[in-house]
Design an enzyme around this catalytic site. Structure first.
Site, PDB file in Angstrom:
ATOM      1  N   GLU A 115       0.845  -1.197   0.000  1.00  0.00           N
ATOM      2  CA  GLU A 115       0.000   0.000   0.000  1.00  0.00           C
ATOM      3  C   GLU A 115       0.876   1.239   0.000  1.00  0.00           C
ATOM      4  O   GLU A 115       1.977   1.233   0.552  1.00  0.00           O
ATOM      5  CB  GLU A 115      -0.887   0.037   1.248  1.00  0.00           C
ATOM      6  N   LYS A 117       2.202   4.616   1.346  1.00  0.00           N
ATOM      7  CA  LYS A 117       2.310   5.196   2.685  1.00  0.00           C
ATOM      8  C   LYS A 117       2.014   6.691   2.573  1.00  0.00           C
ATOM      9  O   LYS A 117       2.874   7.493   2.252  1.00  0.00           O
ATOM     10  CB  LYS A 117       3.700   4.966   3.268  1.00  0.00           C
ATOM     11  N   ASP A 119       1.261  10.460   3.544  1.00  0.00           N
ATOM     12  CA  ASP A 119       1.902  11.304   4.546  1.00  0.00           C
ATOM     13  C   ASP A 119       0.856  12.190   5.207  1.00  0.00           C
ATOM     14  O   ASP A 119       0.619  13.322   4.798  1.00  0.00           O
ATOM     15  CB  ASP A 119       2.993  12.151   3.882  1.00  0.00           C
ATOM     16  N   TYR A 229      -7.083   2.080   5.800  1.00  0.00           N
ATOM     17  CA  TYR A 229      -6.105   1.058   5.431  1.00  0.00           C
ATOM     18  C   TYR A 229      -6.073  -0.142   6.381  1.00  0.00           C
ATOM     19  O   TYR A 229      -5.245  -1.034   6.217  1.00  0.00           O
ATOM     20  CB  TYR A 229      -4.697   1.646   5.306  1.00  0.00           C
ATOM     21  N   LYS A 317      10.705   3.285   2.870  1.00  0.00           N
ATOM     22  CA  LYS A 317      10.622   4.731   2.644  1.00  0.00           C
ATOM     23  C   LYS A 317      11.574   5.124   1.525  1.00  0.00           C
ATOM     24  O   LYS A 317      12.745   4.721   1.519  1.00  0.00           O
ATOM     25  CB  LYS A 317      10.946   5.492   3.929  1.00  0.00           C
ATOM     26  N   CYS A 411      10.448  48.742  -6.141  1.00  0.00           N
ATOM     27  CA  CYS A 411       9.581  47.702  -6.691  1.00  0.00           C
ATOM     28  C   CYS A 411      10.082  47.298  -8.073  1.00  0.00           C
ATOM     29  O   CYS A 411      10.280  48.175  -8.945  1.00  0.00           O
ATOM     30  CB  CYS A 411       8.139  48.199  -6.788  1.00  0.00           C
ATOM     31  N   CYS A 414       7.185  48.525 -10.708  1.00  0.00           N
ATOM     32  CA  CYS A 414       6.765  49.918 -10.946  1.00  0.00           C
ATOM     33  C   CYS A 414       7.776  50.952 -10.455  1.00  0.00           C
ATOM     34  O   CYS A 414       7.589  52.149 -10.668  1.00  0.00           O
ATOM     35  CB  CYS A 414       5.400  50.186 -10.307  1.00  0.00           C
ATOM     36  N   CYS A 429       5.570  46.772  -1.795  1.00  0.00           N
ATOM     37  CA  CYS A 429       5.372  47.918  -2.671  1.00  0.00           C
ATOM     38  C   CYS A 429       4.074  48.603  -2.264  1.00  0.00           C
ATOM     39  O   CYS A 429       3.000  47.986  -2.327  1.00  0.00           O
ATOM     40  CB  CYS A 429       5.289  47.471  -4.131  1.00  0.00           C
ATOM     41  N   CYS A 435       0.532  49.647  -9.427  1.00  0.00           N
ATOM     42  CA  CYS A 435       1.544  48.618  -9.665  1.00  0.00           C
ATOM     43  C   CYS A 435       0.914  47.493 -10.489  1.00  0.00           C
ATOM     44  O   CYS A 435      -0.030  46.833 -10.013  1.00  0.00           O
ATOM     45  CB  CYS A 435       2.065  48.092  -8.331  1.00  0.00           C
TER      46      CYS A 435
END
Length: 715
Positions: A115, A117, A119, A229, A317, A411, A414, A429, A435
């Site tokens: 299966e 795994k 996370d 599971y 893993k 910026c 601009c 900015c 902008c």
């Protein structure tokens, strides 16, 4: 008038039918009724449960929207310890494991189940008579936190099991993984990046943190998902094998990933591992390995356990992938709120199933901490195998004449001088009215699904319109006509008409979503709902002072200052008037909630902590319903501080210093007529918050019909 039996029958019928529709929608990718019909059925059930709370079933579909406030999580022992699996990164270790299994079974034939795994966060669920009765975290393996109210908000997790498949034991336990889908994780981080907030490290941490939240309504909004599971039961020999149990769980309506495989040899196990080493990155969920289990339950029992893990299972893993490549340049991106984010541009390098060309550097502080320099050879990993990030510099390859990177003072889009507000990590900015990337991002936000959700006018299209000079502000969208759009590339006659129809339909979007769509800094969905409910109209809100805005529940000083500053700009006032002229909703429709007494008139309250009998929203409603006012800060003018559990010491100290009376939830309720007891479902129903969940279409790739596509079958 219907009798109790007929009402109970209708509640039971509605509950069963809605459970079936949810199963079809989330497990089978099938809609048997329209969303409007679903909403009407759910609203009818809510109304019946409100009128007859004693007849409501424990796992009613109405619990999906959350609303439970948990003072603290009680704990429960695990009937079967939740042990950790032995881990390995080595195929040689897998061969040793296989040899130990063969010796332990004395040469008998056996098979494995492999299966993915996933996370996420391990969860133990108890079902009794087909009903979900308890959800408990892993905790220390022998005892965990009871998080049932949070678990019940997970849309693809059945509260009531189907009668299909093998007979169900009266009581059994299901174990599985609660996780945050990658598209949802990406959306959260994009929003946080735009707001200049620290990015979430990985989906697992985000899922774990969500399950620890004490307001289940917030948990519901996070769009968690679940995969089962494992099956456990006090009744022996319910199923002969783990693979048979997985098939039964799926038949009963539990979400089981289609990625598992039964393998009869170690060679097949290794093939499975090699198959998913790269392909796993195509899944819409984070994975970090493969779990290998002996399939036969009697053989599992014969092999037994060590002190920490089963002898019949092991986790392989995949090694964390890293790459070494050259940092060629830094690009500085300007977000919707003006936050300037540095992005490292790299020599392309393969990493974790993709070719990485860019990596996040987050802010100027990280550039300095890593001492990054152009031309450096850098080490890149994927944080949680999701986001590429630079983890270090190969100093042995650094040229002797390299120079530290100088963060821009203007910026990049601009030329406006950048500001760095005190206490913030990002430079910003301030030119939010001119902008270009800020204007474009604001338009994309305005038409996004959670805001105006204009059919036919997605982020890409409105961004292209901005580049062509057709639109500059949200109000310009309502000046678009068939004539202006005719002849544009990739826009046919039908597409243009759909877009015009979508713009017209957006004029009926409620005020709170319009307010959210304006993209005012710090005004997210929840704050927009609170402001809209409090002021009812845009005019009343923009006329309020920063101090008055800060007194609105869940607004506070920072948000209030930002909103008040936004309202003073002439360009924003002109925008409001243009939206009004276009027919956009700038006020809540319907009558405002009526006060039921003036018992608390002239009194102001601060609520702090977690309360036993009511959620904070319920208490706020009770106070305003009886003439009182809510504020967010403690001052000499405050009438009462209502203290709940886990209230911060700073508020208590300040209230004591200013001689503000501190009362309990019980004290507050004693001040209010008992006839005004409030059920949070009232507000949810009135506000339309009890409508059908929309997480599946937004979280996973959609088909032409707007429903989740093939990839969603994993969920």
């Amino acid at each position: 008038m219907p009798d109790q039996d007929s009402i109970q029958h209708r509640i039971s019928t509605l509950t069963a039918w809605l459970h079936h529709l949810n199963h079809q929608y989330y497990q089978q990718d099938t809609s048997e009724v329209t969303d409007q019909e679903f909403d009407q059925l759910l609203a009818e059930l809510q109304a019946l449960e409100k009128e007859h709370p004693d007849l409501a079933l424990p796992n009613s579909p109405t619990q999906r929207v959350g609303g439970t406030i948990t003072k603290q999580f009680a704990t429960a022992p695990h009937r079967y310890p939740m042990l950790s699996l032995g881990n390995t990164y080595s195929e040689a270790d897998l061969r040793d494991f296989d040899e130990r299994v063969r010796k332990g079974l004395e040469g008998a034939e056996f098979a494995y189940v492999c299966e993915m795994k996933f996370d996420g966060v391990a969860m133990s669920l108890t079902y009794e008579q087909g009903q979900l009765t308890q959800g408990v975290t892993r905790g220390d393996g022998t005892r965990g936190d009871i998080v049932t109210s949070n678990v019940r908000t997970i849309k693809n997790l059945p509260l009531h099991l189907r009668a299909a498949g093998p007979a169900q034991p009266p009581e059994f336990e299901v174990r599985g993984e609660i996780f945050l889908p990658l598209p949802v994780f990406d959306d959260l981080n994009k929003e946080r990046e735009q707001n200049g907030e620290a990015l979430l490290a990985n989906p697992r941490n985000a899922a774990s943190g969500t399950l620890k939240l004490q307001d289940s309504a917030v948990v519901a909004a996070r769009r968690l998902r679940f995969f089962a599971y494992s099956f456990l039961s006090p009744e022996r020999n319910v199923f002969p094998t783990h693979s048979a149990a997985l098939e039964a769980l799926k038949a009963w309506g539990l979400p089981v990933s289609d990625t598992w495989r039964r393998c009869t040899t170690l060679a097949e196990v290794l093939d499975f591992i090699h198959h998913w080493e790269k392909k796993r990155f195509e899944l819409p969920v984070a994975t970090d390995g493969i779990v290998i289990k002996v399939d036969d339950f009697q053989q599992q029992e014969a092999l037994g356990f060590t002190a920490k893990s089963p002898r019949w299972a092991i986790a392989y893993k995949y090694p964390a992938e890293a790459a070494r490549t050259r940092l060629n340049s830094i690009q500085y991106q300007v977000g919707r709120t003006g936050a300037v984010t540095p992005v490292a541009m790299l020599t392309p390098v393969p990493l974790a199933g993709t070719v990485v060309k860019r990596a996040s550097v987050h802010n100027a502080n990280q550039i300095a901490a890593l001492d990054l320099r152009l031309g450096d050879m850098v080490f890149v990993e994927k944080g949680g195998e999701i986001i590429p990030k630079i983890t270090g510099v190969d100093l042995t390859a650094r040229p002797a004449d390299s120079q530290p990177i100088r963060y821009p003072t203007e910026c990049p889009a601009c030329g406006t001088p950048l500001l760095r507000p005190e206490g913030e990590a990002h430079f910003r900015c301030p030119n939010d009215e001119a902008c270009p990337p800020q204007l474009k991002a604001k338009l994309e936000h305005y038409v996004s699904r959670k805001a105006l959700n204009i059919d036919g006018l997605g982020a890409e299209t409105v961004g292209r319109f901005a580049e062509l000079g057709l639109v500059r502000t949200p109000a310009d969208i309502y000046d678009l006509t068939v004539e202006k759009l005719t002849g544009l590339e990739r826009l046919g006659e039908k597409s243009i008409q759909n877009l015009i129809n979508g713009i017209e339909a957006s004029k009926q979007v409620p005020f709170d979503r319009v307010l959210f769509g304006l993209g005012i800094r710090y005004v997210g969905e929840t704050v927009a709902e609170k402001l809209a409910a409090h002021y009812r109209t845009m005019d009343a809100m923009v006329a309020a002072s920063a101090a008055e805005l800060a007194a609105v529940p869940e607004v506070g000083g920072v948000i209030a200052e930002s909103l008040a500053a936004w309202a003073t700009h002439e360009s924003n006032r002109q925008l409001i008037e243009r939206l009004r002229a276009a027919g956009v909703q700038l006020a809540l429709t319907g009558e405002a909630p009526q006060a039921v007494s003036d018992r608390l008139a002239g009194l102001t309250f601060v609520l702090s902590g977690v309360f036993e009998q009511h959620s904070r929203d319920e208490l706020q409603h009770l106070i305003t319903q009886n003439g009182g006012k809510i504020t967010g800060s403690i001052s000499k003018k405050l009438s009462y501080l209502v203290a709940g559990d886990k209230m911060g010491p700073a508020k208590r100290e300040k209230a004591t210093e200013l001689k503000v009376p501190i009362i309990s939830e019980v004290d507050l309720l004693a001040m209010i007529p008992s006839s005004t007891e409030f059920n949070v479902a009232d507000e949810a129903l009135e506000a339309g918050n009890a409508s059908r969940p929309e997480a599946a279409p937004e979280a996973f790739p959609a088909t032409a019909s707007g429903r989740p596509g093939q990839q969603a079958s994993l969920f």
